[in-house]
Design a protein around this motif. Structure first.
Motif, PDB file in Angstrom:
ATOM      1  N   ILE A  69       0.904  -1.223   0.086  1.00  0.00           N
ATOM      2  CA  ILE A  69       0.001   0.116   0.013  1.00  0.00           C
ATOM      3  C   ILE A  69       0.964   1.296   0.037  1.00  0.00           C
ATOM      4  N   LEU A  70       0.960   1.872  -1.165  1.00  0.00           N
ATOM      5  CA  LEU A  70       1.659   3.309  -1.318  1.00  0.00           C
ATOM      6  C   LEU A  70       0.843   4.329  -1.511  1.00  0.00           C
ATOM      7  N   PRO A  71       0.093   5.100  -0.655  1.00  0.00           N
ATOM      8  CA  PRO A  71      -0.964   6.158  -1.126  1.00  0.00           C
ATOM      9  C   PRO A  71      -0.373   7.015  -1.945  1.00  0.00           C
ATOM     10  N   CYS A  72       1.129   7.409  -2.066  1.00  0.00           N
ATOM     11  CA  CYS A  72       1.393   8.526  -2.687  1.00  0.00           C
ATOM     12  C   CYS A  72       2.165   8.322  -3.942  1.00  0.00           C
ATOM     13  N   GLY A  73       2.250   9.096  -4.919  1.00  0.00           N
ATOM     14  CA  GLY A  73       2.914   9.234  -6.356  1.00  0.00           C
ATOM     15  C   GLY A  73       4.274   9.901  -5.907  1.00  0.00           C
ATOM     16  N   SER A  74       4.981  10.198  -6.838  1.00  0.00           N
ATOM     17  CA  SER A  74       6.361  10.678  -6.805  1.00  0.00           C
ATOM     18  C   SER A  74       6.684  11.634  -7.939  1.00  0.00           C
ATOM     19  N   VAL A  75       6.422  13.239  -7.409  1.00  0.00           N
ATOM     20  CA  VAL A  75       6.947  14.241  -8.593  1.00  0.00           C
ATOM     21  C   VAL A  75       7.620  15.198  -7.730  1.00  0.00           C
ATOM     22  N   PHE A  76       9.069  15.221  -8.128  1.00  0.00           N
ATOM     23  CA  PHE A  76       9.518  16.287  -7.455  1.00  0.00           C
ATOM     24  C   PHE A  76      10.660  16.911  -8.535  1.00  0.00           C
ATOM     25  N   ASP A  77      11.185  18.057  -8.439  1.00  0.00           N
ATOM     26  CA  ASP A  77      12.152  18.519  -9.244  1.00  0.00           C
ATOM     27  C   ASP A  77      13.220  19.100  -8.618  1.00  0.00           C
ATOM     28  N   SER A  78      14.287  19.838  -9.316  1.00  0.00           N
ATOM     29  CA  SER A  78      15.616  19.923  -8.521  1.00  0.00           C
ATOM     30  C   SER A  78      15.698  21.194  -7.645  1.00  0.00           C
ATOM     31  N   HIS A  79      14.577  21.996  -7.758  1.00  0.00           N
ATOM     32  CA  HIS A  79      14.650  23.351  -7.060  1.00  0.00           C
ATOM     33  C   HIS A  79      13.687  22.927  -5.697  1.00  0.00           C
ATOM     34  N   PHE A  80      13.680  21.926  -5.211  1.00  0.00           N
ATOM     35  CA  PHE A  80      13.369  21.824  -3.851  1.00  0.00           C
ATOM     36  C   PHE A  80      14.315  22.350  -2.856  1.00  0.00           C
ATOM     37  N   ARG A  81      14.501  23.746  -2.846  1.00  0.00           N
ATOM     38  CA  ARG A  81      15.866  24.067  -2.228  1.00  0.00           C
ATOM     39  C   ARG A  81      16.004  23.900  -0.821  1.00  0.00           C
ATOM     40  N   CYS A  82      14.774  24.100   0.200  1.00  0.00           N
ATOM     41  CA  CYS A  82      14.814  23.505   1.429  1.00  0.00           C
ATOM     42  C   CYS A  82      14.991  22.274   1.801  1.00  0.00           C
ATOM     43  N   THR A  83      14.207  21.673   1.076  1.00  0.00           N
ATOM     44  CA  THR A  83      14.181  20.064   1.190  1.00  0.00           C
ATOM     45  C   THR A  83      15.647  19.482   1.034  1.00  0.00           C
ATOM     46  N   PHE A  84      16.476  20.038  -0.203  1.00  0.00           N
ATOM     47  CA  PHE A  84      17.371  19.300  -0.468  1.00  0.00           C
ATOM     48  C   PHE A  84      18.632  19.914   0.260  1.00  0.00           C
ATOM     49  N   ASP A  85      18.461  20.953   0.843  1.00  0.00           N
ATOM     50  CA  ASP A  85      19.480  21.574   1.626  1.00  0.00           C
ATOM     51  C   ASP A  85      19.382  20.758   3.079  1.00  0.00           C
ATOM     52  N   LEU A  86      18.336  20.452   3.259  1.00  0.00           N
ATOM     53  CA  LEU A  86      18.318  19.673   4.522  1.00  0.00           C
ATOM     54  C   LEU A  86      18.627  18.030   4.294  1.00  0.00           C
ATOM     55  N   LEU A  87      18.097  17.544   3.175  1.00  0.00           N
ATOM     56  CA  LEU A  87      18.611  16.149   3.073  1.00  0.00           C
ATOM     57  C   LEU A  87      19.949  15.927   2.701  1.00  0.00           C
ATOM     58  N   ALA A  88      20.701  16.965   2.438  1.00  0.00           N
ATOM     59  CA  ALA A  88      22.300  16.907   2.008  1.00  0.00           C
ATOM     60  C   ALA A  88      22.996  16.459   3.728  1.00  0.00           C
ATOM     61  N   THR A  89      22.318  16.672   4.480  1.00  0.00           N
ATOM     62  CA  THR A  89      22.793  16.455   5.662  1.00  0.00           C
ATOM     63  C   THR A  89      22.613  14.972   6.260  1.00  0.00           C
ATOM     64  N   ILE A  90      21.356  14.575   5.927  1.00  0.00           N
ATOM     65  CA  ILE A  90      20.795  13.017   6.263  1.00  0.00           C
ATOM     66  C   ILE A  90      21.367  12.109   5.555  1.00  0.00           C
ATOM     67  N   PRO A  91      22.105  11.188   6.125  1.00  0.00           N
ATOM     68  CA  PRO A  91      22.304   9.795   5.646  1.00  0.00           C
ATOM     69  C   PRO A  91      21.363   8.961   5.105  1.00  0.00           C
ATOM     70  N   SER A  92      21.484   8.178   3.888  1.00  0.00           N
ATOM     71  CA  SER A  92      20.336   7.446   3.120  1.00  0.00           C
ATOM     72  C   SER A  92      20.250   6.201   4.130  1.00  0.00           C
ATOM     73  N   THR A  93      19.072   5.519   4.105  1.00  0.00           N
ATOM     74  CA  THR A  93      18.661   4.303   4.838  1.00  0.00           C
ATOM     75  C   THR A  93      19.669   3.186   4.085  1.00  0.00           C
ATOM     76  N   SER A  94      19.618   3.111   2.694  1.00  0.00           N
ATOM     77  CA  SER A  94      20.361   2.100   2.034  1.00  0.00           C
ATOM     78  C   SER A  94      21.790   1.996   2.095  1.00  0.00           C
TER      79      SER A  94
END
Ligand SMILES: Cc1cc2nc3c(=O)[nH]c(=O)nc-3n(C[C@H](O)[C@H](O)[C@H](O)COP(=O)(O)OP(=O)(O)OC[C@H]3O[C@@H](n4cnc5c(N)ncnc54)[C@H](O)[C@@H]3O)c2cc1C
Length: 523
Positions: free
Chosen positions: A54-79
């Motif tokens: 069960i996956l309720p969500c789709g997946s549409v992003f672009d490279s200008h999610f500036r606040c998001t990627f600024d944060l996620l640059a400091t978070i290690p991935s799970t895999s």
């Protein structure tokens, strides 16, 4: 100083991380209160290969999610903890870009050839420009359809735009304007989706799990199954200060004193509010809990400075806001083979396929394997949704919202003209429907005062975050919106850390402008 965050969706978790990273708050002084049994909010993951994912969500992003990627640059991935979530995301998209070769499918199961200028006339182009250039203050409460001719809504452009972005003719002209300016660079790629990005696997494991894994060892108190019922506000003239927070957990109500130096950040609602699941044999049973916006409603009651939740939530909103999404888990080869042949794409690279002649207007995507970490080989996933779930289907003459998973899968397969393979696909697949009555409410027409500011006028320690808060220029239906509101609220309340990066605006980007103009001139 203590920080209390109501809501453990992407916005609430991002707020906790920004507090630590941007404002130097100790994790041990932060509590996240989440009403659901797990963190993640709209981004959830359920089921299994055996029972159907069960996956309720789709997946549409672009490279200008500036606040998001600024944060996620400091978070290690799970895999791979040696790699950041941001790097994992961009590496995946570089290696496996979308290349949609068969985006719109007609009633004969044939791909509709991509037309010149997406079928837009010169007048449509001028209307788009007129809307893009109208001062936002003049768009209050207005609808998209006021700006275009009826023909515009039958162009290829509109089919692609509305099924990727979720907009309908009766929706908000303000949001449409913001989307046009923000997504200008995507205009030439709406059909092949090459500049649209997606997560390497489902958003729960791609974003939520790594954030939780980063916050927990820093001592952040993550309370699930915890519903915040009320905030006591003291209201000296021109000031709003939270004194007390009341929450309910395991049937008991606890009150927490909130000091003048503490802050409270409230997520004011959820696009996944009152989400309900069905099964292969049962339609979803609509829910009516109102929990995700109950606190906002309570706070806004009798005042005008905290927005108007009734514009977005409540039964009258549902007809313009509902989607039914579905996840198909298939262990046979027939569905994937047929889709690969129809779309000339391998699983995961084809992007959205829109079945425009289904009464429900269905869009679906065969997902890259593995979409779920640990997904067994030989099991494939397809995610899709209906933009008009209250209409009757074409082969299944019922509203989508009243259909079982089997009925939804049948409409999909008959639209695709996979009639010969239908029995085999049905026998090897599980389709789980998911009713999302408020998913598209961020598009309903609104006025500027309907969403409160991240820090309402006069607030000393209350901040508001998420999709139902007003920040200039940014587009909703994005995690970027929630991340931006969190960053802004923290900076304004604590006066620490850098300001959020500016919102990307395609109309001031020569590359984006040139690409859009080229599309209009050369098709
Ligand atoms: C079908 C679908 C597809 C989407 N696709 C995309 C996409 O492709 N790209 C993209 O960027 N975004 C997408 N989104 C949007 C994205 O999911 C949201 O923007 C984001 O998750 C919002 O985060 P949030 O924290 O603001 O709210 P949510 O994730 O909705 O979380 C809010 C949380 O607050 C909790 N809460 C509310 N009130 C209380 C209370 N009083 N006490 C305790 N807890 C409370 C709720 O239980 C909920 O868990 C999609 C959403 C949906 C539903």
């Amino acid at each position: 100083m203590k920080a209390h965050i109501v809501g453990g969706g992407f916005g609430g978790l991002a707020a906790a991380a920004y507090l630590i990273r941007n404002a130097g708050v100790s994790g041990q002084d932060i509590t996240v209160y989440e009403a659901d049994e797990r963190m993640g909010g709209s981004f959830s993951l359920g089921g299994s290969a055996e029972t159907g994912y069960i996956l309720p969500c789709g997946s549409v992003f672009d490279s200008h999610f500036r606040c998001t990627f600024d944060l996620l640059a400091t978070i290690p991935s799970t895999s791979d903890p040696a790699v950041s979530v941001k790097d994992e995301f961009f590496t995946f998209n570089e290696r496996r870009p979308f290349r949609d070769r068969a985006h719109i499918i007609d009633r004969n199961g044939q791909a509709v050839a991509h037309g010149r200028r997406f079928g837009l006339s010169l007048r449509d182009g001028l209307d788009l420009a007129r809307l893009a250039l109208t001062p936002e203050a003049m768009l209050d409460g207005r609808q998209i359809k006021e700006f275009f001719s009826p023909q515009f809504f039958s162009t290829e452009f509109w089919w692609l735009w509305s099924t990727i972005m979720g907009s309908l003719p009766q929706h908000s002209a303000t949001e449409m304007q913001r989307y046009i300016n923000r997504a200008l660079a995507l205009f030439p790629h709406l059909s092949d989706m090459t500049h649209i990005l997606r997560t390497p696997y489902n958003q729960y494991q791609a974003f939520i799990e790594p954030l939780v894994a980063w916050l927990r060892p820093r001592g952040v108190n993550l309370l699930t199954g915890t519903f915040v019922r009320d905030l006591a506000l003291s209201l000296p003239p021109d000031r709003i200060t939270v004194d007390r927070l009341d929450y309910e957990r395991h049937g008991a109500v606890t009150s927490v004193a909130v000091g003048q130096e503490d802050i409270v950040l409230v997520t004011t609602g959820s696009e996944a509010a009152d989400l309900a699941m069905g099964s292969m044999t049962e339609p979803p049973r609509p829910r009516d809990s109102g929990r995700s916006w109950a606190l906002w409603k309570r706070l806004a009651e009798g005042r005008t400075d905290l927005g108007n939740p009734d514009v977005f939530f409540g039964a009258p909103r549902i007809p313009d806001s509902r989607w039914v999404s579905f996840t198909v888990t298939t262990s046979g080869t027939e569905f994937i083979d047929q889709m690969s042949a129809l779309t000339a794409s391998e699983p995961g690279s084809g992007g959205l396929v829109t079945l425009k002649d289904s009464g429900w207007v269905l869009s679906l995507s065969i997902l890259h394997h593995p979409e779920v970490i640990g997904q067994p080989p030989g099991t494939n996933l397809c995610w899709g949704y209906g933009l008009h779930p209250e209409r009757n289907g074409t082969f299944v003459p019922k509203p989508m919202v009243a259909c079982t998973g089997a009925e939804i899968l049948e409409e999909v397969l008959r639209q695709l003209r996979f009639d010969k393979q239908l029995d085999a696909i049905m026998a090897s697949s599980i389709c789980i429907p998911c009713d999302l009555p408020y998913v598209n409410n961020i598009w309903v027409p609104r006025r500027r005062t309907d969403r409160p500011s991240p820090v309402p006028e006069g607030s000393t320690n209350l901040g508001l975050i998420g999709q139902y808060v007003e920040v200039p220029r940014e587009i909703t239906f994005t995690i970027e919106y929630s991340a931006r509101t969190a960053w802004e609220a923290i900076r304004l309340l604590l006066k620490r850390g850098p300001p959020p990066p500016p919102v990307y605006q395609g109309q001031y980007d020569p590359k984006a402008l040139f690409a859009a103009m080229k599309m209009f001139v050369f098709g």
